[in-house]
Design a protein around this motif. Structure first.
Motif, mmCIF file in Angstrom:
data_model
loop_
_atom_site.group_PDB
_atom_site.id
_atom_site.type_symbol
_atom_site.label_atom_id
_atom_site.label_comp_id
_atom_site.label_asym_id
_atom_site.label_seq_id
_atom_site.Cartn_x
_atom_site.Cartn_y
_atom_site.Cartn_z
ATOM 1 N N ASP A 58 -2.500 -1.092 6.167
ATOM 2 C CA ASP A 58 -2.408 -0.650 4.773
ATOM 3 C C ASP A 58 -2.466 0.874 4.689
ATOM 4 N N SER A 59 -3.357 1.460 5.463
ATOM 5 C CA SER A 59 -3.502 2.920 5.477
ATOM 6 C C SER A 59 -2.250 3.600 6.000
ATOM 7 N N ALA B 188 0.161 3.675 3.182
ATOM 8 C CA ALA B 188 -0.214 4.713 2.218
ATOM 9 C C ALA B 188 0.137 6.103 2.747
ATOM 10 N N SER C 156 -6.102 4.712 -1.849
ATOM 11 C CA SER C 156 -5.406 3.552 -1.272
ATOM 12 C C SER C 156 -6.212 2.949 -0.129
ATOM 13 N N TYR D 170 0.814 -1.211 0.000
ATOM 14 C CA TYR D 170 0.000 0.000 0.000
ATOM 15 C C TYR D 170 0.850 1.266 0.000
ATOM 16 N N LEU E 117 1.291 1.480 -3.729
ATOM 17 C CA LEU E 117 0.059 1.923 -4.372
ATOM 18 C C LEU E 117 -0.137 3.421 -4.187
ATOM 19 N N SER E 118 0.052 3.896 -2.987
ATOM 20 C CA SER E 118 -0.121 5.316 -2.698
ATOM 21 C C SER E 118 0.848 6.164 -3.509
#
Length: 150
Positions: A124-125, A128, A97, A62, A65-66
């Motif tokens: 995950d956050s 991100a 994300s 993540y 992804l971010s």
């Protein structure tokens, strides 16, 4: 549109990893023989390392992804001449994300071999958010150096 291709492909990788094929049981069957051969670890030690590896994968996945979404938004939305970082790129990258992480965990609640966990969405956050902080710091530092050299 080309700037969005890496982000979309990465979301595809996340979706693939959300399947039964990448459940802890399946990755454990693959990783344990390798790590046991290389390091002669016991199943108890492997269980700990397997958990750490999987959670590290969440964070890194993540984070990536971010960063890819930041790159895509930066190419899509203009933010003024000479701007290297803007909240209008960082916020949608972060929130998208989080949405992907939430959907990923929600999807996993429907698979018998997987579990959807709020703790994973939070992890995950954090990946991100960390990406956005690192991007801000790197771009700010780069801009400061360029200004000092000029």
């Amino acid at each position: 549109m080309i700037a969005w291709v890496p982000a979309v492909l990465w979301i595809g990788v996340i979706a693939l990893e959300s399947t039964d094929w990448f459940s802890a049981e399946h990755t454990g069957r693959f990783l344990y023989p390798i790590l046991h051969f290389l390091f002669s670890i016991s199943t108890e030690v492997f269980d700990i390392w397997h958990h750490i590896l999987r959670k590290t994968g969440h964070f890194i996945g993540y984070f990536a992804l971010s960063a890819l979404l930041f790159r895509a938004w930066r190419a899509t939305l203009r933010a003024g001449e000479g701007k290297v970082w803007a909240m209008r790129w960082a916020l949608p990258a972060f929130f998208m994300s989080v949405v992907v992480a939430s959907m990923d965990e929600w999807h996993q609640t429907y698979l018998p071999s997987r579990t959807g966990r709020l703790a994973d969405v939070l992890l995950d956050s954090m990946g991100a958010l960390t990406a956005q902080i690192v991007i801000f710091l790197i771009l700010s530092l780069r801009q400061s150096r360029q200004a000092a050299e000029a």
